[in-house]
Design an enzyme around this catalytic site. Structure first.
Site, PDB file in Angstrom:
ATOM      1  N   GLU A 142       0.821  -1.210   0.000  1.00  0.00           N
ATOM      2  CA  GLU A 142       0.000   0.000   0.000  1.00  0.00           C
ATOM      3  C   GLU A 142       0.861   1.268   0.000  1.00  0.00           C
ATOM      4  O   GLU A 142       0.378   2.359  -0.269  1.00  0.00           O
ATOM      5  CB  GLU A 142      -0.974  -0.006   1.196  1.00  0.00           C
ATOM      6  N   CYS A 247      16.321  -6.293   0.817  1.00  0.00           N
ATOM      7  CA  CYS A 247      16.476  -7.492   1.646  1.00  0.00           C
ATOM      8  C   CYS A 247      17.868  -8.077   1.446  1.00  0.00           C
ATOM      9  O   CYS A 247      18.313  -8.895   2.229  1.00  0.00           O
ATOM     10  CB  CYS A 247      15.431  -8.524   1.284  1.00  0.00           C
TER      11      CYS A 247
HETATM   12  P1  NAD Z   1       5.915  -5.573   5.496  1.00  0.00           P
HETATM   13  O1  NAD Z   1       6.045  -6.895   6.098  1.00  0.00           O
HETATM   14  O2  NAD Z   1       5.535  -4.411   6.347  1.00  0.00           O
HETATM   15  O3  NAD Z   1       4.808  -5.603   4.317  1.00  0.00           O
HETATM   16  C1  NAD Z   1       4.834  -6.595   3.309  1.00  0.00           C
HETATM   17  C2  NAD Z   1       3.416  -6.857   2.836  1.00  0.00           C
HETATM   18  O4  NAD Z   1       2.646  -7.367   3.925  1.00  0.00           O
HETATM   19  C3  NAD Z   1       2.714  -5.611   2.339  1.00  0.00           C
HETATM   20  O5  NAD Z   1       1.991  -5.950   1.174  1.00  0.00           O
HETATM   21  C4  NAD Z   1       1.794  -5.228   3.499  1.00  0.00           C
HETATM   22  O6  NAD Z   1       0.593  -4.660   3.034  1.00  0.00           O
HETATM   23  C5  NAD Z   1       1.517  -6.541   4.181  1.00  0.00           C
HETATM   24  N1  NAD Z   1       1.394  -6.432   5.653  1.00  0.00           N
HETATM   25  C6  NAD Z   1       2.054  -5.576   6.470  1.00  0.00           C
HETATM   26  N2  NAD Z   1       1.723  -5.821   7.759  1.00  0.00           N
HETATM   27  C7  NAD Z   1       0.849  -6.849   7.763  1.00  0.00           C
HETATM   28  C8  NAD Z   1       0.165  -7.580   8.782  1.00  0.00           C
HETATM   29  N3  NAD Z   1       0.297  -7.267  10.058  1.00  0.00           N
HETATM   30  N4  NAD Z   1      -0.647  -8.595   8.396  1.00  0.00           N
HETATM   31  C9  NAD Z   1      -0.799  -8.911   7.116  1.00  0.00           C
HETATM   32  N5  NAD Z   1      -0.172  -8.259   6.099  1.00  0.00           N
HETATM   33  C10 NAD Z   1       0.645  -7.239   6.417  1.00  0.00           C
HETATM   34  O7  NAD Z   1       7.278  -5.274   4.717  1.00  0.00           O
HETATM   35  P2  NAD Z   1       7.718  -3.923   3.991  1.00  0.00           P
HETATM   36  O8  NAD Z   1       8.065  -2.899   5.017  1.00  0.00           O
HETATM   37  O9  NAD Z   1       6.784  -3.559   2.893  1.00  0.00           O
HETATM   38  O10 NAD Z   1       9.055  -4.424   3.264  1.00  0.00           O
HETATM   39  C11 NAD Z   1      10.292  -4.469   3.900  1.00  0.00           C
HETATM   40  C12 NAD Z   1      10.591  -5.855   4.439  1.00  0.00           C
HETATM   41  O11 NAD Z   1      10.523  -6.811   3.385  1.00  0.00           O
HETATM   42  C13 NAD Z   1      11.998  -5.985   4.998  1.00  0.00           C
HETATM   43  O12 NAD Z   1      11.944  -6.742   6.172  1.00  0.00           O
HETATM   44  C14 NAD Z   1      12.757  -6.723   3.910  1.00  0.00           C
HETATM   45  O13 NAD Z   1      13.885  -7.441   4.356  1.00  0.00           O
HETATM   46  C15 NAD Z   1      11.692  -7.620   3.406  1.00  0.00           C
HETATM   47  N6  NAD Z   1      12.004  -8.106   2.073  1.00  0.00           N
HETATM   48  C16 NAD Z   1      12.418  -9.407   1.951  1.00  0.00           C
HETATM   49  C17 NAD Z   1      12.764  -9.898   0.703  1.00  0.00           C
HETATM   50  C18 NAD Z   1      13.269 -11.293   0.540  1.00  0.00           C
HETATM   51  O14 NAD Z   1      13.436 -11.718  -0.571  1.00  0.00           O
HETATM   52  N7  NAD Z   1      13.498 -12.037   1.595  1.00  0.00           N
HETATM   53  C19 NAD Z   1      12.664  -9.062  -0.436  1.00  0.00           C
HETATM   54  C20 NAD Z   1      12.224  -7.749  -0.262  1.00  0.00           C
HETATM   55  C21 NAD Z   1      11.890  -7.284   0.996  1.00  0.00           C
END
Ligand code: NAD
Length: 459
Positions: A142, A247
């Site tokens: 979002e 990440c």
């Molecule tokens: P996030 O976990 O906050 O959000 C990811 C997704 O989950 C979004 O679409 C969001 O809408 C949804 N979301 C958020 N909170 C939620 C909840 N409580 N319940 C259900 N859905 C929820 O992550 P972010 O801040 O958007 O991205 C950064 C994170 O992603 C970092 O920790 C990074 O390391 C990780 N990441 C990992 C990889 C990998 O390949 N391992 C790749 C890119 C990013």
């Protein structure tokens, strides 16, 4: 961007289910052709996609262009589907009995993705899912919902059966709707470690196939014989590219022996000289972080690092922090304790922690104590040290004299430990395994035509 309602999600799932029979019946060669067309149209909109990434997420335009190149590479890898989706056959597993395994689509597949790669990460999944004959529902972050609007305009032009690809927007509520929805068969997630665990457990409980890629704390080990200027370049790109919001960002440097004193002065200078500013400015080297909340969290993590005994070798909370916008300069915390938060927790900002150890053994031990296991790099000219490191280190992606060893589309993105929950990883041949179900057929035939006629003919 309007948030999708529960009714919108139901409509997307209904459309995706309705599309399955027609899409599956489209030949695999024709499905690949649609992807070739998608590749061309993405290529034609490369710059629009990159500018959208920078505008909504903040990374520099050069970084965004590289991300879009990776996005397109995913489509190229999926174009190989007539080869990669092939099954196996073995004749005569018993007398006149053959066994064959074919791959069939899983059904309706969904992906929930993070903010930091608005173009690429959704395409770790979408092209492979539809290439295999599935229908697909994407839920972008979002925080960055716009870039995929462009991608979906191009998908609309492919003349796919209605419902093959679907886009829903929103946060936690819509994610929970996806996880619980009985009409969705498989879920891919990329995001932070706590949410990855929630998604993995909840989707698995609902009986879905699930892969959940979580957060990371990637270490970069520098040995005394490393080529210092190249090592500095690698570390700077890894730690401060995308303002540390990758990440695969290298967020901890582990120096061995005298590497510390050789590395730190040029590393500090290079980090201090990074030009901070608007990512759309071609000269900018360090763009803003994604939001005010992210900035506050990062500033708090720097303060905690200092409280816990780190030496602030470079403080990014300077004039940049006070300017309008979510800017921070590069920060380096030296002499960090291995058990402090700056090493254990993901900061996801332009903050690099440095730990000095005495030996390669200590360095491997430091890396392996992390609960994460995404990427790791080693900088050295010693093949024997690399061999040991590669063999013993507990991480799924290893760089040798490369800062960010994110695998290309044709290999799996294979995090370990808390960085990944599931079995099959993203892209590469793992994607075909994730997006297909195997069916094994054992068969024999009784009418004439079978038998043991002369096959080996004497010449
Ligand atoms: P996030 O976990 O906050 O959000 C990811 C997704 O989950 C979004 O679409 C969001 O809408 C949804 N979301 C958020 N909170 C939620 C909840 N409580 N319940 C259900 N859905 C929820 O992550 P972010 O801040 O958007 O991205 C950064 C994170 O992603 C970092 O920790 C990074 O390391 C990780 N990441 C990992 C990889 C990998 O390949 N391992 C790749 C890119 C990013």
């Amino acid at each position: 961007m309007p948030l999708s309602s529960g009714a919108d999600l139901d409509a997307a799932v209904a459309a995706a289910r309705a599309a399955l029979p027609e899409w599956r019946a489209v030949s695999v060669i024709e499905r690949a052709r649609r992807l070739f067309t998608l590749r061309q149209s993405l290529d034609a909109r490369r710059e629009d996609l990159a500018r959208s990434v920078t505008t909504e997420m903040g990374k520099t335009i050069g970084d965004a262009r590289a991300e879009v190149a990776r996005m397109i590479e995913m489509v190229e890898a999926a174009c190989a589907i007539p080869t990669t989706m092939q099954g196996r056959i073995l004749e005569d597993v018993s007398r006149n009995v053959d066994a064959e395994t074919v791959r069939q689509p899983v059904g309706v597949c969904a992906a929930i993705v993070p903010f930091n790669f608005p173009a690429m990460v959704p395409f770790w999944f979408l092209p492979f899912a539809i290439a295999c004959g599935n229908s697909f529902i994407l839920k972008p972050s979002e925080q960055v919902p716009l870039t995929q609007q462009i991608a979906f305009e191009l998908l609309d032009e492919l003349d796919l059966p209605p419902g093959v690809v679907n886009l829903v927007n929103g946060g936690r509520e819509i994610v929970e709707g996806i996880l619980d929805h009985p009409g969705i068969d498989a879920v891919s997630f990329v995001g932070s470690a706590p949410v990855a665990r929630i998604v993995y457990e909840r989707a698995a409980k609902a009986g879905k196939r699930v892969q959940a890629l979580g957060g990371a704390k990637n270490h970069m080990v520098v040995l005394p014989d490393a080529v210092i200027d190249k090592t500095v370049d690698g570390i700077i790109g890894s730690a401060f590219g995308a303002a540390g919001q990758r990440c695969m960002a290298g967020s901890v440097v582990v120096t061995v022996g005298e590497a510390h004193d050789k590395l730190m002065p040029p590393l500090r200078d290079a980090a201090a000289n990074l030009r901070v500013g608007d990512g759309l400015d071609e000269d900018t080297q360090l763009g803003p972080v994604v939001s005010e909340q992210a900035k506050e969290r990062i500033v708090g993590a720097i303060a905690r690092g200092v409280e816990q005994g780190a030496d602030l070798a470079l403080d990014g909370r300077g004039p940049e922090e006070d300017s309008a916008g979510c800017f921070l300069g590069a920060t380096i915390l030296d002499g960090v304790e291995p058990d402090s938060d700056a090493v254990r927790e993901e900061i996801f900002g332009p903050v690099l922690s440095v730990i000095a150890v005495d030996s390669l053994d200590d360095a491997i031990d430091t890396v392996n104590r992390s609960r994460f296991g995404n990427g790791v790099s080693i900088f050295t000219e010693s093949g024997a040290s690399v061999r040991r490191f590669r063999h013993e280190v507990q991480a799924g992606m290893v760089g040798v004299n490369i800062g960010v060893a994110a695998p290309v589309a044709f290999f799996p993105f294979s995090g370990w430990k808390d960085s990944f929950l599931g079995d099959l990883h993203a892209h590469g041949t793992d994607a075909v395994d994730f997006y297909t179900r195997k069916k094994t057929v054992t068969s024999r035939w009784f009418s004439s035509g079978q038998g043991t006629g002369p096959y080996f003919v004497e010449s």
